[in-house]
Design a protein around this motif. Sequence first.
Motif: not given
Length: 166
Positions: A34-37, A39-40
Motif C-alpha cells: 500500500d503506497s497510498f500514504y 503518494c499522498i
Amino acid sequence: MKNFKLPKIGLRNLKTALAVSLCMFIFEFFHRQDSFYACIAAVVCMKDTVSNSFTMGKNRLIGTFLGGLIGLFVIFASIQIPFLYNITPITTGLGIIFSIYICTLLNKPGSVIICCIVFISIMVNHPSGPGSYIYAVTRCMDTTVGIVVAVVINKFIHPPKEKHKK
C-alpha cells in the motif's frame, strides 16, 4: 469559444506525477502493498519552491510522528484499561485535544492538521491490538518516503526559482 486555449501542463504537474509514480515503484520494489500514504505525502509536498516543499514535508513529518505517537499512547492506555475501548469516541476526542495542545506547545501550527488526521486514522482503523502499533509505525515510514521523494524531485529535477520575501 474562438479565444479559448487549454493551459499547458506545467512542470510541477509533471514532477508531482513523477513523484507519485516513483513512490509506487519503490513500494513495488520492496514488495510493500500500500503506497497510498506515500503518494499522498508526495502530492502534498510538491510545492512551488524547494523551500516550501521542505517546510511542508517537515510539518507533515512532525505531525505524522506526533499523531502516531499519541495514537500509540492511547492504544496502549486502552489495552491497560479495557474500559477505554467502550468509550473510543470520547478517548478519540480527548486525543484530538491533546494532539492540538502538543503541536501548540512545540510551536508547530503547520503540523496540527496532519497530527490529528494520523491520530484519527489510528483510532478509527486500528483501535486495538498489535496491528495498531504496526499501522502507526508503517504510516510514519510511508509518509516519510513520499516526503523525501517529493523534496528530492523538486530539488534536483528542474528546481523552481525561490521566491524572495520583500
